[in-house]
Scaffold this motif. Structure first.
Motif, PDB file in Angstrom:
ATOM      1  N   THR A  98      66.421  19.825  27.518  1.00 37.14           N
ATOM      2  CA  THR A  98      67.729  19.190  27.417  1.00 37.14           C
ATOM      3  C   THR A  98      68.820  20.257  27.474  1.00 37.14           C
ATOM      4  OG1 THR A  98      66.731  17.524  25.981  1.00 37.14           O
ATOM      5  CG2 THR A  98      69.143  17.681  25.968  1.00 37.14           C
ATOM      6  N   VAL A  99      69.852  19.973  28.230  1.00 31.59           N
ATOM      7  CA  VAL A  99      70.951  20.933  28.349  1.00 31.59           C
ATOM      8  C   VAL A  99      71.656  21.059  27.007  1.00 31.59           C
ATOM      9  CG1 VAL A  99      73.140  21.435  29.482  1.00 31.59           C
ATOM     10  CG2 VAL A  99      71.271  20.415  30.792  1.00 31.59           C
ATOM     11  N   VAL A 100      71.830  22.282  26.577  1.00 31.81           N
ATOM     12  CA  VAL A 100      72.478  22.539  25.287  1.00 31.81           C
ATOM     13  C   VAL A 100      73.984  22.626  25.471  1.00 31.81           C
ATOM     14  CG1 VAL A 100      72.622  24.118  23.339  1.00 31.81           C
ATOM     15  CG2 VAL A 100      70.451  23.792  24.517  1.00 31.81           C
ATOM     16  N   GLY A 101      74.721  21.921  24.619  1.00 29.02           N
ATOM     17  CA  GLY A 101      76.174  21.975  24.692  1.00 29.02           C
ATOM     18  C   GLY A 101      76.718  23.306  24.217  1.00 29.02           C
ATOM     19  N   ARG A 102      77.909  23.596  24.598  1.00 24.39           N
ATOM     20  CA  ARG A 102      78.500  24.901  24.257  1.00 24.39           C
ATOM     21  C   ARG A 102      78.652  25.062  22.757  1.00 24.39           C
ATOM     22  NH1 ARG A 102      83.284  26.343  28.435  1.00 24.39           N
ATOM     23  NH2 ARG A 102      82.710  28.436  27.777  1.00 24.39           N
ATOM     24  N   GLY A 103      78.800  23.932  22.041  1.00 27.95           N
ATOM     25  CA  GLY A 103      78.971  24.029  20.598  1.00 27.95           C
ATOM     26  C   GLY A 103      77.664  24.030  19.833  1.00 27.95           C
ATOM     27  N   ASP A 104      76.549  23.846  20.531  1.00 34.93           N
ATOM     28  CA  ASP A 104      75.260  23.822  19.852  1.00 34.93           C
ATOM     29  C   ASP A 104      74.836  25.226  19.454  1.00 34.93           C
ATOM     30  OD1 ASP A 104      75.003  21.096  20.039  1.00 34.93           O
ATOM     31  OD2 ASP A 104      73.906  21.151  21.928  1.00 34.93           O
ATOM     32  N   SER A 105      74.019  25.288  18.420  1.00 33.76           N
ATOM     33  CA  SER A 105      73.568  26.581  17.911  1.00 33.76           C
ATOM     34  C   SER A 105      72.389  27.098  18.710  1.00 33.76           C
ATOM     35  CB  SER A 105      73.178  26.441  16.439  1.00 33.76           C
ATOM     36  OG  SER A 105      72.007  25.639  16.332  1.00 33.76           O
ATOM     37  N   CYS A 106      72.042  28.350  18.440  1.00 35.63           N
ATOM     38  CA  CYS A 106      70.862  28.949  19.055  1.00 35.63           C
ATOM     39  C   CYS A 106      69.615  28.157  18.654  1.00 35.63           C
ATOM     40  CB  CYS A 106      70.748  30.399  18.609  1.00 35.63           C
ATOM     41  SG  CYS A 106      69.411  31.315  19.384  1.00 35.63           S
ATOM     42  N   ALA A 107      69.552  27.726  17.391  1.00 31.07           N
ATOM     43  CA  ALA A 107      68.409  26.955  16.907  1.00 31.07           C
ATOM     44  C   ALA A 107      68.284  25.636  17.654  1.00 31.07           C
ATOM     45  CB  ALA A 107      68.548  26.696  15.408  1.00 31.07           C
ATOM     46  N   ASP A 108      69.422  25.007  17.976  1.00 34.36           N
ATOM     47  CA  ASP A 108      69.388  23.750  18.737  1.00 34.36           C
ATOM     48  C   ASP A 108      68.792  23.971  20.120  1.00 34.36           C
ATOM     49  OD1 ASP A 108      70.557  22.045  16.818  1.00 34.36           O
ATOM     50  OD2 ASP A 108      72.551  22.778  17.338  1.00 34.36           O
ATOM     51  N   GLY A 109      69.163  25.071  20.758  1.00 33.92           N
ATOM     52  CA  GLY A 109      68.637  25.384  22.080  1.00 33.92           C
ATOM     53  C   GLY A 109      67.137  25.596  22.052  1.00 33.92           C
ATOM     54  N   ILE A 110      66.645  26.288  21.029  1.00 32.66           N
ATOM     55  CA  ILE A 110      65.200  26.536  20.909  1.00 32.66           C
ATOM     56  C   ILE A 110      64.475  25.239  20.589  1.00 32.66           C
ATOM     57  CG2 ILE A 110      63.440  27.799  19.622  1.00 32.66           C
ATOM     58  CD1 ILE A 110      65.670  29.948  19.124  1.00 32.66           C
ATOM     59  N   LEU A 111      65.081  24.404  19.745  1.00 34.26           N
ATOM     60  CA  LEU A 111      64.467  23.124  19.397  1.00 34.26           C
ATOM     61  C   LEU A 111      64.276  22.259  20.647  1.00 34.26           C
ATOM     62  CD1 LEU A 111      63.504  21.618  16.828  1.00 34.26           C
ATOM     63  CD2 LEU A 111      65.710  20.435  16.843  1.00 34.26           C
TER      64      LEU A 111
ATOM     65  N   THR B  47      63.848  26.088  10.150  1.00 36.57           N
ATOM     66  CA  THR B  47      63.135  27.363  10.306  1.00 36.57           C
ATOM     67  C   THR B  47      63.782  28.228  11.371  1.00 36.57           C
ATOM     68  OG1 THR B  47      61.046  26.345   9.636  1.00 36.57           O
ATOM     69  CG2 THR B  47      60.901  28.403  10.859  1.00 36.57           C
ATOM     70  N   PHE B  48      64.084  27.631  12.520  1.00 32.55           N
ATOM     71  CA  PHE B  48      64.718  28.377  13.607  1.00 32.55           C
ATOM     72  C   PHE B  48      66.089  28.890  13.181  1.00 32.55           C
ATOM     73  CE2 PHE B  48      62.373  25.513  16.897  1.00 32.55           C
ATOM     74  CZ  PHE B  48      61.182  26.125  16.577  1.00 32.55           C
ATOM     75  N   THR B  49      66.827  28.055  12.442  1.00 32.15           N
ATOM     76  CA  THR B  49      68.159  28.452  11.979  1.00 32.15           C
ATOM     77  C   THR B  49      68.069  29.667  11.061  1.00 32.15           C
ATOM     78  OG1 THR B  49      69.023  26.187  12.136  1.00 32.15           O
ATOM     79  CG2 THR B  49      70.205  27.704  10.693  1.00 32.15           C
ATOM     80  N   SER B  50      67.086  29.667  10.161  1.00 32.07           N
ATOM     81  CA  SER B  50      66.923  30.788   9.228  1.00 32.07           C
ATOM     82  C   SER B  50      66.576  32.073   9.961  1.00 32.07           C
ATOM     83  CB  SER B  50      65.825  30.455   8.207  1.00 32.07           C
ATOM     84  OG  SER B  50      66.179  29.350   7.420  1.00 32.07           O
ATOM     85  N   ILE B  51      65.662  31.981  10.912  1.00 31.05           N
ATOM     86  CA  ILE B  51      65.265  33.182  11.654  1.00 31.05           C
ATOM     87  C   ILE B  51      66.429  33.693  12.494  1.00 31.05           C
ATOM     88  CG2 ILE B  51      63.713  34.089  13.434  1.00 31.05           C
ATOM     89  CD1 ILE B  51      61.609  32.092  12.464  1.00 31.05           C
ATOM     90  N   CYS B  52      67.128  32.769  13.154  1.00 31.79           N
ATOM     91  CA  CYS B  52      68.283  33.171  13.972  1.00 31.79           C
ATOM     92  C   CYS B  52      69.384  33.783  13.107  1.00 31.79           C
ATOM     93  CB  CYS B  52      68.823  31.972  14.740  1.00 31.79           C
ATOM     94  SG  CYS B  52      67.765  31.391  16.083  1.00 31.79           S
ATOM     95  N   ALA B  53      69.565  33.225  11.898  1.00 30.94           N
ATOM     96  CA  ALA B  53      70.595  33.746  11.002  1.00 30.94           C
ATOM     97  C   ALA B  53      70.262  35.163  10.555  1.00 30.94           C
ATOM     98  CB  ALA B  53      70.746  32.838   9.786  1.00 30.94           C
TER      99      ALA B  53
END
Length: 203
Positions: free
Chosen positions: A75-88, A184-190
């Motif tokens: 799914t295309v990630v929006g510009r406002g989405d986080s890195c974790a959203d893109g990986i998800l 989990t992705f958010t924590s690692i990215c943070a």
């Protein structure tokens, strides 16, 4: 021109895997026998065993489905989405597969943990997914380039660990699993982002 032996063998293997997939879903893994698969695919028991025992067949069925999921564009990630959203979004098709066939997913995870059947999930497909995770992190620009490879590996193993640990639960809820993975992705990215920021402003 008649088909070659290799083409005939490939066609037989595809029939066997299709029959195994159908029977595993309809009857369950334990209730399905090699003879059942042979009868459903129209080949001999020996031809089925040439493709592998039940464990090997289940792994091959799942690996094929995982490869198909991997081939789907994320799914295309929006510009406002986080890195974790893109990986998800990268792993979402695999999560859907895992939660839609829960009994078979548990058996698949068990076989993988036992180490009895090698799977491209931990080799070729793992490398591809880690590369895509790394590209997503790089595009987001939140991590030091030197740390991207390690961060992508950490996220991949956290993803696999979460899937396999969830397989022990009686019911696997897709939305809860996705939420857990996102946290989990958010924590690692943070952590990676924090290290990057610290390096940028280090005296």
């Amino acid at each position: 021109m008649p088909p070659s032996r290799a083409e005939l063998r490939q066609a037989t293997q595809e029939r066997v895997l299709t029959a195994a997939d159908s029977l595993f879903r309809e009857r369950g893994f334990d209730a399905t026998t090699i003879r059942d698969i042979a009868e459903a695919s129209g080949v001999s028991v020996g031809s089925v065993m040439a493709s592998g025992d039940k464990n090997a067949l289940l792994v091959r069925v799942f690996d094929s489905l995982i490869e198909k999921g991997h081939a789907q564009p994320p799914t295309v990630v929006g510009r406002g989405d986080s890195c974790a959203d893109g990986i998800l979004n990268l792993v979402r098709p695999f999560v859907a597969l895992f939660t839609s066939r829960q009994d078979l997913s548990r058996m698949y995870a068990s076989i993988q943990v036992s180490g009895k059947e090698p799977s491209p999930l931990f080799t070729r497909l793992a490398a591809l997914l880690v590369e895509e995770i790394g590209a997503t992190i790089s595009a987001h620009g939140c991590t030091d380039p030197a740390a991207i490879a390690g961060t992508a590996q950490a996220i991949y193993f956290a993803y696999i660990g979460t899937l396999f640990s969830r397989s022990a639960q009686q019911t696997i809820d897709e939305s809860e699993l996705l939420a857990s993975l996102r946290d989990t992705f958010t924590s690692i990215c943070a952590c990676a982002s924090g290290a990057h920021t610290s390096q940028e402003f280090a005296p």
